[in-house]
Structure formats: structure tokens, C-alpha cells
Design an enzyme around this catalytic site. Sequence first.
Site, PDB file in Angstrom:
ATOM      1  CB  SER A  97      -0.970  -0.041   1.187  1.00  0.00           C
ATOM      2  OG  SER A  97      -2.025   0.873   1.020  1.00  0.00           O
ATOM      3  CG  HIS A 146      -5.598  -2.614  -0.024  1.00  0.00           C
ATOM      4  ND1 HIS A 146      -4.759  -2.357  -1.086  1.00  0.00           N
ATOM      5  CD2 HIS A 146      -5.140  -1.854   1.011  1.00  0.00           C
ATOM      6  CE1 HIS A 146      -3.844  -1.476  -0.714  1.00  0.00           C
ATOM      7  NE2 HIS A 146      -4.043  -1.173   0.549  1.00  0.00           N
ATOM      8  CG  ASP A 190      -6.462  -3.279  -3.696  1.00  0.00           C
ATOM      9  OD1 ASP A 190      -7.100  -2.398  -3.093  1.00  0.00           O
ATOM     10  OD2 ASP A 190      -5.218  -3.282  -3.798  1.00  0.00           O
TER      11      ASP A 190
END
Length: 324
Positions: free
Chosen positions: A161, A289, A257
Site C-alpha cells: 500500500s 487489499h 482491491d
Amino acid sequence: MANQNMRTNEIVHEIERMIRIYKDGSVERFMGCEVVPPSIDPQTGVQSKDVVISHENSISARLYIPKSQPHPSKLPLLIYFHGGAFCVETAFSPMYHNYLNSLVSAANIVAISVDYRRAPEHPLPTAFEDSWEAVKWAVSAEDEWVKNFANLERIFFAGDSAGANIAYRMGIRVGMEGLTSGAKLVGNILVHPFFGGEEPIGSEMVNHYSETLEKLWRIACPTTVTSLDDPMINPSMDPNIGKMGCERVLVCVAEKDWLKDRGWYFYEELKRSNWKGKLEIVETAGEIHIFHLYNPTGDNALAFIKLFVSFFNEAVKVKVKANM
């Protein structure tokens, strides 16, 4: 006085179940607040310790070495950057601590998990500058674990991320500024990278992506002139994208995601650039995610570990849009 207090305590930014920021500058975080101490992990035997990289800038890290055993040679070094939209989570959270224990054990590597300063108290580019300072500290081999166990000719970056965003920028910085003599960045793993752009692409047009990302970006980089096309969030606007300072890059995306399309877009942009390294992408079907952190014992998470081990061993087999 009561009215003044009400104005002072006005909420100026809030992401539900994540973070709340008040007008007086105070911050409430609702996730990623728990920390665990370094340890000898009972399941893997991986040993960890915490170090301070910069007292002045409050930069620290958690170091990991695999279970004590004779090693014929020094081990690859992984420098890991945690996620959390630049504003939550730490290198010391249970989620990252447990994951690094598993990865270090499976891959038989040395790892440094960087704890950079977070927004909004320390807006971007602070996280990038802290991470670069950590990279330079690592390759200096000032720490005994790094000096004794790590092969600085086989360095890898990885992050998830926001951490993948950082890993990307650190790879570019290595390409532009280099590392100390003898140190070499071999590969970079970007997991579900936190990238964006002003113009929605793919599924972003229907999933309210832009609104959510804009709120997060306003917290991470709260200046009035920055937009989602700032190179810090949109690599396609980065004139240095082709200067990645490693031989190989692996991009990981997940089917469900909300950042998936940005990961694919980055992959295509890097492929079109003048970077000459080996570029691969993996999409995991049916996953969300950072699924591998939320469900570390799931089949796909365990397959993720194997994928990373293969990458470290230069034997990555790409499986696009298929369960791993």
C-alpha cells in the site's frame, strides 16, 4: 470559552474507523495503534530487535534474523516499508511483526522494517526522507546484525500500500543517487501500491475511488497546491520513472482491491519507460487489499510468501489473473 473550545475541537478530516483530525491539530487513530515488543518468535525461531536510526528525527526500525544456525554465506537483506496510507500503522504492529517473522523464516533472509514518521503530524515528503535515511543507515552496516549476517550485494525493497509507494520512490532514488560502494539493490516488490491520479481509470469510475483517495491524500500531503497528479502519488507523472535502480520489479495486485487498476496502470507505465529491468505482475483472484496481512494463514497468503521467496531466489513464476 466554550465556543472557543468547540471551534478548536472541530473535526477537519475523518476517515471512518481509521483516523480523525481536529482543527487544533490533535489526532485520533482508530487502527494500527497496538504494538508488540521484539522477541524470539516461538513458531519460527526468528529473532527481532529494535534500533534507533535517528534520535533527531525519531526514525527507528525493527530488525529480524532467521533462527540461529550456521550459514555458509551472508543472507539477502530485505528493507520493508509498512503501509497505512502514510498516517496509520507502524513497524511494531502485530500485523507487520507477525508477517515479517513468517517471511524471514521462509525466505531465510535478514529484514529491516522501517518505522518512518507519519502524517498528518509529519506530512509528505517526510516518510520518503525518513525511509531514505533508513536505507542509507542499513547499507552503512553500522548495526552488528547487518554487518554480520546481511549480504549488501543482495538488497531487496518491499512494501504494501503506502509502503509500496515508498518502495517505488526508494528504488528511483537508488537509481538517481546510488548506494555506498559494494551495496546493490537487486529487486523491488510493490504490493497493492497506493497510487492515484486525477482522472479515474477502470473500475475507479464506479467505486467512488477518487473521493476516498482524495481524502487520504489530503491527510498525507495537506498542501493546497498538490493534486492526485502529484508525482508523489501518481508515478505516471514522475519524469524519473525509468530510473529504477534495480534489476527486477514485481508488482502485486488483488482482484477486489480498489487500488487494483492503479497497480496495473503503474505496471504498464514502467514497462513503457526506458527502464531495462525485468518487470512482472501478479493478480490474485478473489482477494482484497492487503489480504495477506489480514488473513496470513490463508492459502493465497501462504502462496504470497512462496512468491516472495521465489523472487528473492530469482525464480519468479508469474500467474496473471489466477489463484496462486
